[in-house]
Write an enzyme that holds these catalytic residues in place. Structure first.
Site, PDB file in Angstrom:
ATOM      1  N   GLU A 173       0.816  -1.226   0.000  1.00 15.25           N
ATOM      2  CA  GLU A 173       0.000   0.000   0.000  1.00 15.25           C
ATOM      3  C   GLU A 173       0.850   1.276   0.000  1.00 15.25           C
ATOM      4  O   GLU A 173       0.677   2.161   0.835  1.00 15.25           O
ATOM      5  CB  GLU A 173      -0.974  -0.006   1.200  1.00 15.25           C
ATOM      6  N   GLU A 292      -5.654  -8.186  -0.607  1.00 16.53           N
ATOM      7  CA  GLU A 292      -6.369  -7.887   0.644  1.00 16.53           C
ATOM      8  C   GLU A 292      -7.821  -7.649   0.281  1.00 16.53           C
ATOM      9  O   GLU A 292      -8.122  -6.723  -0.480  1.00 16.53           O
ATOM     10  CB  GLU A 292      -5.805  -6.658   1.356  1.00 16.53           C
TER      11      GLU A 292
HETATM   12  O1  AHR Z   1      -5.340  -5.909   6.839  1.00 14.83           O
HETATM   13  C1  AHR Z   1      -5.184  -4.796   7.683  1.00 14.83           C
HETATM   14  C2  AHR Z   1      -4.423  -3.668   7.014  1.00 14.83           C
HETATM   15  O2  AHR Z   1      -5.192  -3.161   5.967  1.00 14.83           O
HETATM   16  C3  AHR Z   1      -3.106  -4.024   6.362  1.00 14.83           C
HETATM   17  O3  AHR Z   1      -2.040  -4.028   7.248  1.00 14.83           O
HETATM   18  C4  AHR Z   1      -2.949  -2.922   5.347  1.00 14.83           C
HETATM   19  O4  AHR Z   1      -2.200  -3.333   4.231  1.00 14.83           O
HETATM   20  C5  AHR Z   1      -4.363  -2.533   5.013  1.00 14.83           C
HETATM   21  O5  AHR Z   1      -4.550  -1.161   5.086  1.00 14.83           O
END
Ligand code: AHR
Length: 503
Positions: A173, A292
């Site tokens: 990210e 994610e």
């Molecule tokens: O999954 C929780 C968080 O969400 C992770 O650490 C990050 O990559 C995202 O913002």
């Protein structure tokens, strides 16, 4: 009564379903690792301190690849801290989650746990506070058979064979202002390209993921992907997508339609990647690692969970321990439908996360481990969705949402496995009040029988599985499926997710 029609024809192929679509994510965050999958004092702990009850649940969940060790955590992580004699490993501040990292579990321990659960390792390198050299060092330590200082260090640390890690994330990210070492798309694209080239010089067999946007709602979304891929197109195999959904302001109707947003997100990133491909005149296709995705009540983290204070850096605090309702699980199952619908371009995905932290599996220290509502759609989809994803030519009644406009009340995808002859259908009814009668044309399959059909629904859509009542919600056999020549009809309860396997 809501109505919908769909057609299953094995010729309407979207693409082969990569097993990596059923990946997950373990971050050093809250109680995911410590007091989650690892708890040496627990009655079920094995000789290495891993909870056997969690291992059993992860195996049953059917998780392919597991992304590790972050997440935001990775952008402040020094991998060298997490190898070597456990007693000599340093305690470090984890700035991302305002916690203390003990490094008791590191690369070797996690890799050993992965062997127990039968999943593949996907490693993320720190391109936030570190760079190309540290990424190369980790790759050499992990993948070089021997003959150098770093590969010998791995052998001395007890691992003779290389870890052979194939999937690597180039940071995490990096578009997010919250990220340690957050960069512009230009700066990140340049660094990711240099690092990818260097990593491939060391091990040409690695598969590399460039960071896409941390959400389709970032102000830089779209342009970020274009610029990053303009720098990295020849160097990487995937661009990442991240998306989390939550019910906001009591608007369940829009929340139930979250997969519409995921569809749009994927289509937009595919279009952007293909635009760069066209501009570069490349014959290669960059696919998506949706590494994610989940339902996450982020507002609760911001307002309740967040840890602050120079003298307050707890070890494994309770963070992001969302308890998921039936409605959450229906949205979650619908997100899996969206991923499958794009199986031609989404060839890797990671449910974020796996244990305790926005997770399908919860644990109590010294106590039980149990399945959240979201466990069920993941486990069943992972088990039944094999072979090719199919386009089902869906026609359904619709409803109005505040966020996504007019949206179908029923959503569905099908899969067909020529090797086993099995066909599966995954459906949701988004109506909050009406059952949905669904007619499925199966004429192209010949005579079919229902092998298995299970539904997740409850009169109370807010019902959850919690410590005091861990089996409150589960799957039940789908009722009233009528099979006739060339098709079948079934009725889906309001706010429900269903999986059917046909043979
Ligand atoms: O999954 C929780 C968080 O969400 C992770 O650490 C990050 O990559 C995202 O913002």
């Amino acid at each position: 009564m809501v109505t919908a029609r769909l057609t299953i024809d094995p010729h309407f192929t979207v693409g082969p379903i990569n097993r990596r679509l059923f990946g997950s994510f373990v971050e050093h965050l809250g109680r995911c690792v410590y007091d989650g999958l690892y708890e040496p004092g627990h009655p079920t702990a094995d000789a290495e301190g891993f909870r056997q009850d969690v291992i059993d649940l992860v195996k049953e969940l059917g998780v392919s690849t597991i992304r590790y060790p972050g997440g935001n955590f990775v952008s402040g992580f020094r991998w060298e801290d997490s190898v070597g004699p456990v007693g000599e490993r340093p305690r470090r501040l984890d700035l991302a989650w305002h916690s203390t990292e003990t490094n008791e579990v590191g690369l070797h321990e996690f890799s050993s746990w992965l062997e127990k659960v039968g999943s593949e390792l996907m490693l993320a390198v720190n391109l936030g506070t570190r760079g190309t050299l540290e990424a190369l060092d980790l790759l050499e330590y992990s993948n070089l058979p021997g003959g150098t200082a770093l590969s010998q260090q791995r052998i001395d640390n007890g691992r003779t064979d290389a870890f052979g890690v194939k999937m690597w994330c180039l940071g995490n990210e990096m578009d997010g202002p919250w990220q340690l070492g957050h960069r512009s798309a230009e700066d990140y694209g340049t660094l990711a390209s240099q690092t990818a080239k260097a990593m491939r010089q060391l091990d040409p067999s690695v598969e590399l993921v460039a960071c896409g946007s941390s959400s389709a709602h970032m102000p830089t979304f779209g342009e970020w992907e274009r610029v990053v891929l303009s720098h990295t197109y020849d160097d990487v195999d995937y661009i990442s997508c991240h998306a989390y959904y939550q019910e906001k302001n009591g608007d369940l109707g829009s929340f139930l339609a979250s997969a519409v947003d995921m569809d749009h997100f994927i289509d937009s990133v595919v279009a952007t990647a293909d635009h760069v491909k066209a501009v570069l005149g490349s014959s290669k296709t960059v696919n998506i690692s949706f590494d994610e995705w989940n339902v996450w009540y982020l507002d609760r983290y911001e307002n309740v969970d967040k840890i602050e204070g120079i003298d307050n850096w707890p070890v494994a605090p309770r963070l992001l321990e969302d308890a998921y309702s039936v409605a959450d699980a229906v949205v979650f199952g619908n997100l899996l439908i969206s991923l499958l619908r794009h199986a031609d371009r989404v060839t890797s995905a990671s449910l974020a996360q796996l244990v305790n932290v926005i997770a399908p599996i919860m644990t109590e220290p010294g106590g039980p481990a149990w399945k959240q509502t979201t466990y069920f759609p993941f486990a069943l989809t992972s088990r039944l969705a094999t072979g090719d994803a199919l386009d089902v030519k869906l026609e359904a009644d619709s409803y109005e949402t505040a966020v996504y406009g007019t949206v179908p009340l029923v959503d569905a995808v099908a899969t067909h496995d020529t090797a086993t002859g099995a066909t599966s259908v995954f459906l949701v009814n988004r109506s909050q009040s009406e059952p949905a009668t669904v007619t499925i044309d199966t004429a192209a399959l010949g005579a079919v029988t229902v092998r298995e059909a299970q539904t997740l629904a409850d009169a109370d859509t807010s019902a959850k599985n919690v410590l005091g009542d861990p089996e409150r919600v589960g799957l039940s056999a789908t009722e009233g499926i009528e099979v006739r020549d060339g098709g079948l009809t079934l009725t889906l309860p309001p706010v429900s997710w269903t999986a059917i396997s046909l043979g």
